[in-house]
Design an enzyme around this catalytic site. Sequence first.
Site, PDB file in Angstrom:
ATOM      1  N   ASP A  13      -1.577  -1.245   6.010  1.00 32.17           N
ATOM      2  CA  ASP A  13      -1.876  -0.862   7.390  1.00 32.17           C
ATOM      3  C   ASP A  13      -3.313  -0.411   7.584  1.00 32.17           C
ATOM      4  OD1 ASP A  13      -1.765   1.657   6.120  1.00 32.17           O
ATOM      5  OD2 ASP A  13      -1.223   2.610   8.012  1.00 32.17           O
ATOM      6  N   ASP A  40       0.846  -1.183   0.000  1.00 30.68           N
ATOM      7  CA  ASP A  40       0.000   0.000   0.000  1.00 30.68           C
ATOM      8  C   ASP A  40       0.889   1.244   0.000  1.00 30.68           C
ATOM      9  OD1 ASP A  40      -2.405   1.501   0.269  1.00 30.68           O
ATOM     10  OD2 ASP A  40      -2.019   1.689   2.406  1.00 30.68           O
ATOM     11  N   ASP A  74      -6.895  -2.524   3.363  1.00 32.85           N
ATOM     12  CA  ASP A  74      -5.875  -3.504   3.000  1.00 32.85           C
ATOM     13  C   ASP A  74      -6.187  -4.897   3.544  1.00 32.85           C
ATOM     14  OD1 ASP A  74      -4.316  -1.468   1.808  1.00 32.85           O
ATOM     15  OD2 ASP A  74      -3.500  -0.926   3.759  1.00 32.85           O
TER      16      ASP A  74
END
Length: 760
Positions: free
Chosen positions: A509, A311, A513
């Site tokens: 995080d 990410d 996700d």
Amino acid sequence: MPLKPPRAWLDAALLGITLLALAGGGLARWLGLAETARLAWNASALLLAAWLAAESAARLWRRQVGVDLIALLAIVGAVSLGQALVAAVIALMLAGGRALERYTERRAERELRRLIDRAPRFAWCYRGGLLEQVAVERVRPGDRLLVRTGDVLPVDGEVIDAMALLDEAALTGEPLPVNRGAGDAVRSGGVNAGPPFDLRATATAAQSTYAGIVKLAEAARQSRAPSARLADRYALALIPLTLAVAGVAWLLSGDPLRVLAVLVVATPCPLILAVPVAIVGGISRCARRGILVKDGATLEALARVQQLFLDKTGTLTAGRIGVRTVESAGTYAPAQLLHLAGSLAQASPHPVAQAIAQAARERAPLEPPQAVRESAGAGLCGTVAGREVWLGEHGYVAAAVPAEPWSGAMLRRMNHELLDGSFVAVDGAMAGAVLFDDRLRQESPGALRRLRQAGIRRIVMLTGDRAEAAQLVGVAAGVDEVRAGLTPAAKLAAIAEGRRQGVTMMIGDGINDAPALAAADVGVALGARGASASSEAAGVVLLVDRLDRVAEALCIARRARRIAVQGVLAGMGLSLLAMLWAAAGLLPALAGAVLQEAIDVAVIANALRVLGGRAPPALGGAVIDRLREEHAALAPVLQQVRRAAERVASDPPAQARSELDALLRGLERQLVPHEQADEAQLYPQLARRLHGEDPLAAMSHTHREIFRLIHLLQRMVADLAGGVTVASLEEIQRTLLRLDTVLGLHFAQEEELYHSLDDR
């Protein structure tokens, strides 16, 4: 119906029973109670054999062969032939290996409880003109809801009020709060970062975005096929080989004791013990570095990762707004401008205002603002130390003060560099701007380089953020591919596509996700700041907020697997030699059991090497803090270089000469002594902690280039005594631009290096 994995307490109980039975039987034998000893040993061996038989039957039903099959045959054979002690020893070794392995897997099947717990339980709903708290399941499309400050949006809906300020970072990865006007659609899972507002529900809780993310995460976790145990993969070769040698021994001798001896020395204790000991050792080493690996299968999969997906917001970047620079229109110094803006900003709860206030507070105490007026989501104005100050979006500030060409140029720069900013006006004139961004983590580029060195062949960034911002971060970090504007479902599809090409790892995080973390072969969550949803979905959780620990985890996992394979191959090789001796009648069953134990000890000793290894080099915390303080103290000098590089050729000659003289004094008194001290004192100390013959050669070369450019600049400025010309100022500007570029790169390199050596 496949059997479920046994609970940890059952494995511990089996280990305790076999250990007590072996010890108790030995004591009975010593006291002359041979029959009691035989019964104790046989009972413990048969108890474990019964459980192994059930598990082996379940495996065979699923067309799987486990390493425990040879042990089962050896136990049954030993009991049948009256070799009770041999059976008890095999049972103990097997129970110990199973308990050790199960210890590493106790947390493997957790539900995503924290993700579910974050989901709103209640909503404030208008019923009959009154505000009533109702269970979120009772909300229906069309209901009017109140969303208070800090509340998580319970359902998808439309904003009724004129303006709503929402933090959607957990859903989209966008670090900055977004403004939503009346009629705009909003999604559940976002957080109200502004004043309370009314929301008209457009979906039930079960049909809303947040519920969909939870379902995706659970479905992904259930659909992920478990990795085969490393020991079981080697068992596929060991089992037929053992049966073949035992069969040859039977054909040549017709002696069942020879067959038993072959089975005893072939009992795969090296497989049963070497792998879990090495894996547990790897997990332990990871834990010492703040890396929680939830089970042994995850560590094995981590060692085979080939592709990395990660990410952007909160993973490659810091995940929070930070002031990047303060730009002045010329009337006020940047430090003074930040002080005025920060003093006013402390009166607002807006995240951007709080970031500006925090940056200003770190430099000097703030003034109390007076007569503050705020336009939600746009800006605020008030009086600071007798000056009228405006702070906010360009449109908000420009409506209060006359337009200037400077602000237009600043807007173009912000657009090119994909920066956000708050403009500042003082006493009715545009004074400057505070630029901020979600900064790239200092360790991100280095971490990706280390991951490539460790064997990662493809790195892809997956983000819900806009494409332009994602591309800028991707280029700076050094990823291979950027996929932007993705929903959680789209991230899931990208992971599924990657898994068809090799073993995948996903790092993230945020809530958005969680499905991708659950679907990847290895999910890694940055959990230092309490990212509970991603932490529960992932197999690896970083308990320290540092991306470079992923590279450490990968290196530890690959070393653990390599040592485990070494132990397995060495143990199997020695067992094969012992099997041949046993088949020839040269190694009785009991002697074979003793020899097998010696092999086990050697294999375990080898596996324990995983716990060793040199820790990454580190500097003392006081040294790191001092270096960072020195860099912070030099920030005004670097800003002077940048400002002179931008304006020296266009400023009036007298002003340009005065600013250049002041700049040279700052360079000579602050920058040059700092760099000379680094070269003479710090770099030799750092070189001893790094690999290579001269690991800091490139940075030392940068020092020499800085000294050369400053010396050149001194000569050029000295020549201005004969008269300032446009040509001479343009030449100085070119030198300043080179110096600014070199300084910016050099300071960034040093800060990345210092960060990598800070082990706190």
